[in-house]
Design a protein around this motif. Sequence first.
Motif, PDB file in Angstrom:
ATOM      1  N   MET A   1      -4.532  -5.996  -6.356  1.00  0.00           N
ATOM      2  CA  MET A   1      -4.505  -4.629  -5.845  1.00  0.00           C
ATOM      3  C   MET A   1      -4.005  -3.647  -6.907  1.00  0.00           C
ATOM      4  SD  MET A   1      -3.117  -4.957  -1.917  1.00  0.00           S
ATOM      5  CE  MET A   1      -3.024  -3.162  -1.757  1.00  0.00           C
TER       6      MET A   1
ATOM      7  N   ASP B   1       0.635   3.901  -3.139  1.00  0.00           N
ATOM      8  CA  ASP B   1       0.300   5.316  -2.932  1.00  0.00           C
ATOM      9  C   ASP B   1       1.367   6.217  -3.535  1.00  0.00           C
ATOM     10  OD1 ASP B   1      -2.035   4.705  -1.625  1.00  0.00           O
ATOM     11  OD2 ASP B   1      -1.223   4.996   0.397  1.00  0.00           O
TER      12      ASP B   1
ATOM     13  N   PRO C   1       0.806  -1.227   0.000  1.00  0.00           N
ATOM     14  CA  PRO C   1       0.000   0.000   0.000  1.00  0.00           C
ATOM     15  C   PRO C   1       0.838   1.275   0.000  1.00  0.00           C
ATOM     16  CG  PRO C   1      -0.959  -1.608   1.486  1.00  0.00           C
ATOM     17  CD  PRO C   1       0.365  -2.164   1.059  1.00  0.00           C
ATOM     18  N   TYR C   2       1.976   1.264   0.702  1.00  0.00           N
ATOM     19  CA  TYR C   2       2.862   2.441   0.736  1.00  0.00           C
ATOM     20  C   TYR C   2       3.384   2.754  -0.663  1.00  0.00           C
ATOM     21  CZ  TYR C   2       6.804   5.473   1.966  1.00  0.00           C
ATOM     22  OH  TYR C   2       7.690   6.527   2.044  1.00  0.00           O
TER      23      TYR C   2
ATOM     24  N   ASN D   1      -6.783  -0.481  -9.646  1.00  0.00           N
ATOM     25  CA  ASN D   1      -6.693   0.949  -9.341  1.00  0.00           C
ATOM     26  C   ASN D   1      -6.174   1.691 -10.560  1.00  0.00           C
ATOM     27  OD1 ASN D   1      -3.707   1.232  -9.251  1.00  0.00           O
ATOM     28  ND2 ASN D   1      -3.921  -0.227  -7.583  1.00  0.00           N
TER      29      ASN D   1
END
Length: 313
Positions: A115, A83, A79-80, A119
């Motif tokens: 994931m 982002d 996730p880091y 996105n």
Amino acid sequence: MPNLATHLGDFQFANPLMNASGVYCYDQLQLDAMAASDAGTLTTKSATMASRLGNPEPRYAHLALGSINSMGLPNLGLPYYLDYALDFQNTHPTKPIFMSIAGLSHADNIAMAHMINDNEFNGLTELNLSCPNVPGKPQVAYDLEATATLLDDIFSFFSKPMGVKLPPYFDLAQFDEMAAILNRYPLIYVNSINSLGNGLWVNPDSDTVAIKPKGGFGGIGGDYAKPIALANVRAFAQRLKPEIQIIGTGGVKSGRDVYDLLLCGASLVQVGTALYEEGPEIFTRLNAELDQELTKKGLTELDSVIGQLKTLD
């Protein structure tokens, strides 16, 4: 002045240089330093689903002709980096970014691929099949059946540009077998090679190993790796379908090293040990030295170099 521009698929790069995953890519500070450098592009650290501290120190040692490391995938979690990549592509719309993932299990790799696929990330994803430094976790790419199963499952849903990072191979039959598998998938590239897995170095002052994890076993990089990297890039360039390009990694510390990997068939070139030792300023020097190599040969663009290695027959 020679034109150092290159491409992978539809992605364009001002020059062929970038960091190897694991070097100058752990956090925003390091990634921003890479973005501000004269590298043509950059990659994030190979991410696991959750953050990891990695192996105990000391886990990196400088050697006479390179390095030995057993980092153990220290990273801040997917996730880091996702982002960061999403923010990066908004602030640097003309500079593609690579995002590397290295799941600790088949299920982790599938979950992370979902994931990324679900996105707005529009860069390149690298599936690292070749981390040699996580205790108890074998390199996926040395298991041909496991590699094929993972790629089957990922490409059943993954629709974005993806490449794979490979370990070194040492037998022509291995190149044949792995290329036959990779040619079945819509890969954009392969990255060859990761470090030479499970080398060992003795400290002559203490009669001990040089690093703590895994009893001293670790990945070997630097000058030691260059001949193996050249061979692997050349072998895959001869066997992969034209749509799959190559990122060459291993032993780069000069413009001539970059030129040699291009000559063997690489379209981009990653820098690891020398970047760790010298910092992102190295890319200014490497670009200048690569420019000199092309000028010396009377060449004006990289397409005149890539894959043009001559043999003696």
